[in-house]
Design a protein around this motif. Sequence first.
Motif, PDB file in Angstrom:
ATOM      1  N   ALA A 119     128.449  49.039  91.191  1.00 22.64           N
ATOM      2  CA  ALA A 119     128.560  47.974  90.194  1.00 22.64           C
ATOM      3  C   ALA A 119     129.754  47.070  90.447  1.00 22.64           C
ATOM      4  CB  ALA A 119     128.651  48.576  88.791  1.00 22.64           C
ATOM      5  N   GLY A 120     130.812  47.612  91.047  1.00 25.88           N
ATOM      6  CA  GLY A 120     132.007  46.817  91.254  1.00 25.88           C
ATOM      7  C   GLY A 120     132.237  46.388  92.684  1.00 25.88           C
ATOM      8  N   ARG A 121     131.237  46.521  93.531  1.00 22.28           N
ATOM      9  CA  ARG A 121     131.493  46.272  94.950  1.00 22.28           C
ATOM     10  C   ARG A 121     131.585  44.791  95.296  1.00 22.28           C
ATOM     11  NH1 ARG A 121     125.734  48.110  97.768  1.00 22.28           N
ATOM     12  NH2 ARG A 121     124.458  46.384  97.018  1.00 22.28           N
ATOM     13  N   SER A 122     131.093  43.912  94.442  1.00 27.59           N
ATOM     14  CA  SER A 122     131.170  42.479  94.697  1.00 27.59           C
ATOM     15  C   SER A 122     130.988  41.733  93.387  1.00 27.59           C
ATOM     16  CB  SER A 122     130.086  42.035  95.692  1.00 27.59           C
ATOM     17  OG  SER A 122     128.797  42.154  95.113  1.00 27.59           O
ATOM     18  N   ALA A 123     131.415  40.461  93.378  1.00 27.24           N
ATOM     19  CA  ALA A 123     131.219  39.638  92.187  1.00 27.24           C
ATOM     20  C   ALA A 123     129.739  39.480  91.879  1.00 27.24           C
ATOM     21  CB  ALA A 123     131.876  38.272  92.397  1.00 27.24           C
ATOM     22  N   ARG A 124     128.927  39.380  92.908  1.00 28.45           N
ATOM     23  CA  ARG A 124     127.479  39.240  92.710  1.00 28.45           C
ATOM     24  C   ARG A 124     126.909  40.497  92.042  1.00 28.45           C
ATOM     25  NH1 ARG A 124     122.553  37.143  94.814  1.00 28.45           N
ATOM     26  NH2 ARG A 124     121.088  37.802  93.202  1.00 28.45           N
ATOM     27  N   GLU A 125     127.318  41.655  92.519  1.00 29.24           N
ATOM     28  CA  GLU A 125     126.808  42.906  91.961  1.00 29.24           C
ATOM     29  C   GLU A 125     127.269  43.074  90.512  1.00 29.24           C
ATOM     30  OE1 GLU A 125     124.328  45.943  92.123  1.00 29.24           O
ATOM     31  OE2 GLU A 125     124.860  45.031  94.043  1.00 29.24           O
ATOM     32  N   SER A 126     128.539  42.773  90.254  1.00 28.21           N
ATOM     33  CA  SER A 126     129.052  42.894  88.893  1.00 28.21           C
ATOM     34  C   SER A 126     128.301  41.966  87.940  1.00 28.21           C
ATOM     35  CB  SER A 126     130.551  42.579  88.862  1.00 28.21           C
ATOM     36  OG  SER A 126     131.281  43.526  89.621  1.00 28.21           O
ATOM     37  N   ALA A 127     127.959  40.759  88.414  1.00 37.51           N
ATOM     38  CA  ALA A 127     127.221  39.811  87.572  1.00 37.51           C
ATOM     39  C   ALA A 127     125.862  40.373  87.185  1.00 37.51           C
ATOM     40  CB  ALA A 127     127.055  38.477  88.303  1.00 37.51           C
ATOM     41  N   GLU A 128     125.204  41.089  88.099  1.00 38.00           N
ATOM     42  CA  GLU A 128     123.903  41.669  87.780  1.00 38.00           C
ATOM     43  C   GLU A 128     124.034  42.760  86.724  1.00 38.00           C
ATOM     44  OE1 GLU A 128     120.848  40.490  88.758  1.00 38.00           O
ATOM     45  OE2 GLU A 128     122.260  38.914  89.337  1.00 38.00           O
ATOM     46  N   TRP A 129     125.149  43.490  86.724  1.00 38.16           N
ATOM     47  CA  TRP A 129     125.349  44.519  85.709  1.00 38.16           C
ATOM     48  C   TRP A 129     125.672  43.910  84.360  1.00 38.16           C
ATOM     49  CZ3 TRP A 129     124.043  49.504  86.109  1.00 38.16           C
ATOM     50  CH2 TRP A 129     123.683  49.936  87.391  1.00 38.16           C
ATOM     51  N   ILE A 130     126.344  42.766  84.351  1.00 33.78           N
ATOM     52  CA  ILE A 130     126.558  42.064  83.084  1.00 33.78           C
ATOM     53  C   ILE A 130     125.214  41.556  82.558  1.00 33.78           C
ATOM     54  CG2 ILE A 130     127.647  40.071  81.996  1.00 33.78           C
ATOM     55  CD1 ILE A 130     129.525  42.444  82.691  1.00 33.78           C
ATOM     56  N   CYS A 149     129.097  51.752  75.425  1.00 35.29           N
ATOM     57  CA  CYS A 149     129.463  51.473  76.811  1.00 35.29           C
ATOM     58  C   CYS A 149     130.983  51.474  76.910  1.00 35.29           C
ATOM     59  CB  CYS A 149     128.901  50.124  77.249  1.00 35.29           C
ATOM     60  SG  CYS A 149     127.093  50.025  77.154  1.00 35.29           S
ATOM     61  N   VAL A 150     131.516  52.368  77.717  1.00 35.72           N
ATOM     62  CA  VAL A 150     132.968  52.497  77.836  1.00 35.72           C
ATOM     63  C   VAL A 150     133.442  51.837  79.131  1.00 35.72           C
ATOM     64  CG1 VAL A 150     133.189  54.532  76.388  1.00 35.72           C
ATOM     65  CG2 VAL A 150     132.676  54.826  78.797  1.00 35.72           C
ATOM     66  N   TYR A 151     134.511  51.080  79.015  1.00 35.25           N
ATOM     67  CA  TYR A 151     135.080  50.337  80.137  1.00 35.25           C
ATOM     68  C   TYR A 151     136.515  50.773  80.350  1.00 35.25           C
ATOM     69  CZ  TYR A 151     131.079  47.205  80.446  1.00 35.25           C
ATOM     70  OH  TYR A 151     129.823  46.709  80.631  1.00 35.25           O
ATOM     71  N   ASP A 152     136.795  51.225  81.548  1.00 32.21           N
ATOM     72  CA  ASP A 152     138.125  51.694  81.921  1.00 32.21           C
ATOM     73  C   ASP A 152     138.834  50.565  82.662  1.00 32.21           C
ATOM     74  OD1 ASP A 152     140.367  52.983  83.015  1.00 32.21           O
ATOM     75  OD2 ASP A 152     139.284  54.860  83.316  1.00 32.21           O
ATOM     76  N   THR A 153     139.975  50.103  82.132  1.00 27.19           N
ATOM     77  CA  THR A 153     140.680  49.003  82.771  1.00 27.19           C
ATOM     78  C   THR A 153     141.205  49.374  84.157  1.00 27.19           C
ATOM     79  OG1 THR A 153     142.779  49.648  81.727  1.00 27.19           O
ATOM     80  CG2 THR A 153     141.390  48.064  80.546  1.00 27.19           C
ATOM     81  N   ARG A 154     141.214  50.676  84.484  1.00 25.67           N
ATOM     82  CA  ARG A 154     141.681  51.102  85.803  1.00 25.67           C
ATOM     83  C   ARG A 154     140.612  50.914  86.867  1.00 25.67           C
ATOM     84  NH1 ARG A 154     143.502  56.988  83.816  1.00 25.67           N
ATOM     85  NH2 ARG A 154     141.454  56.697  82.822  1.00 25.67           N
ATOM     86  N   THR A 155     139.348  50.739  86.472  1.00 25.03           N
ATOM     87  CA  THR A 155     138.272  50.544  87.443  1.00 25.03           C
ATOM     88  C   THR A 155     137.500  49.245  87.218  1.00 25.03           C
ATOM     89  OG1 THR A 155     136.845  51.928  86.050  1.00 25.03           O
ATOM     90  CG2 THR A 155     137.923  52.987  87.925  1.00 25.03           C
ATOM     91  N   ALA A 156     137.417  48.792  85.982  1.00 26.94           N
ATOM     92  CA  ALA A 156     136.749  47.525  85.672  1.00 26.94           C
ATOM     93  C   ALA A 156     137.817  46.468  85.426  1.00 26.94           C
ATOM     94  CB  ALA A 156     135.855  47.681  84.443  1.00 26.94           C
ATOM     95  N   GLY A 157     137.784  45.394  86.192  1.00 30.81           N
ATOM     96  CA  GLY A 157     138.809  44.374  86.097  1.00 30.81           C
ATOM     97  C   GLY A 157     138.698  43.525  84.847  1.00 30.81           C
ATOM     98  N   PRO A 158     139.713  42.701  84.579  1.00 32.06           N
ATOM     99  CA  PRO A 158     139.727  41.871  83.370  1.00 32.06           C
ATOM    100  C   PRO A 158     138.522  40.931  83.269  1.00 32.06           C
ATOM    101  CG  PRO A 158     141.890  41.892  84.421  1.00 32.06           C
ATOM    102  CD  PRO A 158     140.957  42.572  85.362  1.00 32.06           C
ATOM    103  N   ALA A 159     138.089  40.359  84.384  1.00 28.43           N
ATOM    104  CA  ALA A 159     136.960  39.429  84.335  1.00 28.43           C
ATOM    105  C   ALA A 159     135.686  40.152  83.935  1.00 28.43           C
ATOM    106  CB  ALA A 159     136.782  38.744  85.691  1.00 28.43           C
ATOM    107  N   VAL A 160     135.484  41.360  84.465  1.00 27.87           N
ATOM    108  CA  VAL A 160     134.300  42.143  84.117  1.00 27.87           C
ATOM    109  C   VAL A 160     134.323  42.503  82.631  1.00 27.87           C
ATOM    110  CG1 VAL A 160     133.234  44.415  84.405  1.00 27.87           C
ATOM    111  CG2 VAL A 160     133.812  43.054  86.403  1.00 27.87           C
ATOM    112  N   ILE A 161     135.473  42.952  82.144  1.00 34.12           N
ATOM    113  CA  ILE A 161     135.574  43.357  80.738  1.00 34.12           C
ATOM    114  C   ILE A 161     135.367  42.157  79.815  1.00 34.12           C
ATOM    115  CG2 ILE A 161     137.159  44.248  78.988  1.00 34.12           C
ATOM    116  CD1 ILE A 161     138.305  46.082  81.180  1.00 34.12           C
ATOM    117  N   ARG A 165     132.244  41.857  77.089  1.00 36.08           N
ATOM    118  CA  ARG A 165     132.398  41.662  75.638  1.00 36.08           C
ATOM    119  C   ARG A 165     131.326  40.719  75.108  1.00 36.08           C
ATOM    120  NH1 ARG A 165     137.075  43.809  73.708  1.00 36.08           N
ATOM    121  NH2 ARG A 165     138.804  44.129  75.162  1.00 36.08           N
ATOM    122  N   ARG A 166     130.915  39.745  75.890  1.00 32.83           N
ATOM    123  CA  ARG A 166     129.914  38.778  75.450  1.00 32.83           C
ATOM    124  C   ARG A 166     128.523  39.407  75.403  1.00 32.83           C
ATOM    125  NH1 ARG A 166     129.107  34.264  78.549  1.00 32.83           N
ATOM    126  NH2 ARG A 166     128.693  33.004  76.700  1.00 32.83           N
ATOM    127  N   ALA A 167     128.382  40.604  75.956  1.00 34.33           N
ATOM    128  CA  ALA A 167     127.076  41.269  75.987  1.00 34.33           C
ATOM    129  C   ALA A 167     126.944  42.360  74.935  1.00 34.33           C
ATOM    130  CB  ALA A 167     126.828  41.868  77.377  1.00 34.33           C
TER     131      ALA A 167
END
Length: 305
Positions: A119-130, A149-161, A165-167
Motif C-alpha cells: 500500500a505504501g510502495r508508491s504514490a500511485r499505489e497509496s492513491a488506489e488504497w485511498i 481503520c487505524v493509521y500509524d504515523t510511523r508507517t503512513a505518512g502525513p499525506a496519506v493520513i 481523513r477525507r474517506a
Amino acid sequence: MTTPRPATPPTPPSPFDHRMAVHSSDEEFLGTALSFLAEGLNAPDGPPPVAIAAPPKLDLLRDTLAADAGPRVVMIPHTDWYTGSAANAIARAAGYLATHAGPGGRIHLLMEPDWGGRAGRSARESAEWIRYEALANLLFAPYATTALCVYDTRTAGPAVIAAARRAHPDTEVYADPLLVAAELDAVPLPPPPRDAHRLPAPEPGAIRGWALARGLAAAEADLFATAVAEAAADPVTDVLLWGEAPSCVCELRTARRVADPLAGFVPPPAAEPAPGQGLWFARQVCAYVDVRDDVMGTFVRLQYA
C-alpha cells in the motif's frame, strides 16, 4: 465490458460505521484497539471481533487481552489479508462478511492496511488504497459492519493520513466518496509510448502472444489476456499494448462512456472471480485498471503488475 450499474447515491443514511483512528506509538494503538475490540465483544449477538494489523501489534494484543477475551478475538496479520491490489481487498472483505458476519453484516473489524508494504510502495499505489477507503462507504453501505481503520504515523505518512481523513465519515473533513474518486481520476496518466503495439481488436490469442513475448509466464499471459477481454467494450475502436513483464499494459479505446464510477468494484454473488464478470474480473487480476473519459470517449487501461 459489463453493463454499468447505476451509481450508488452517497447521501442516504447507512448502517455501515466506518471510523478512523491515528496513533504514533504502541501504547496509543493498544488503547484504541482494546476499546474497540471490547465494544465488539460486548455487542449483543455479534460474532467475534476481528483485528487485522501488523504482526507485532497482534502480539501486543495477545499479551494484553484478558485470558477470557483473547480467544474470542480473531487475529489476522495484515500481511495475510492485504496480499494484492485494493480491489482484491474489497473482494476479501466481502467474502469475509458473507462467511463470518452476523445478520445484516454485523461484525467489528479493526483494520490496518500494510503501509510498510504494497500500500505504501508508491504514490500511485497509496492513491488506489485511498480510493478503496472512500468507495468502501458506498460498497458496504448496506451492511451493519463497524470498521475502525487505524493509521500509524510511523508507517503512513502525513499525506496519506490527510487523504484518508477525507474517506472516513467520522472526521471533520469527510468528502463525498465519488468526489474523492473523481479527484484521483483527475491526475493524468502517462501517455502511451509512441512505439506502442497496436491491434485491430482485443483478440485474446494475440494479446497472450504479445504478453509472452514481453516476458510474462504462460499462466500470467492467459490471465492478462482474459482480463483484457473481460474489460473490452463493444465496439473497441483502438487497442494499444506496451511495457515489459511484469508491467504489461493494454489500453482499450471505446466511444461508449462508462457512467458508473463503481463499475468493477461491486462484488458479484460468486465468491471467486471468474470469466464473465467483466471489469470485476479485470480489477481482481490486474494491479491497476483505470477507466477515464476524455474528449474522444472512454479508455480503459489495464496494467498487469
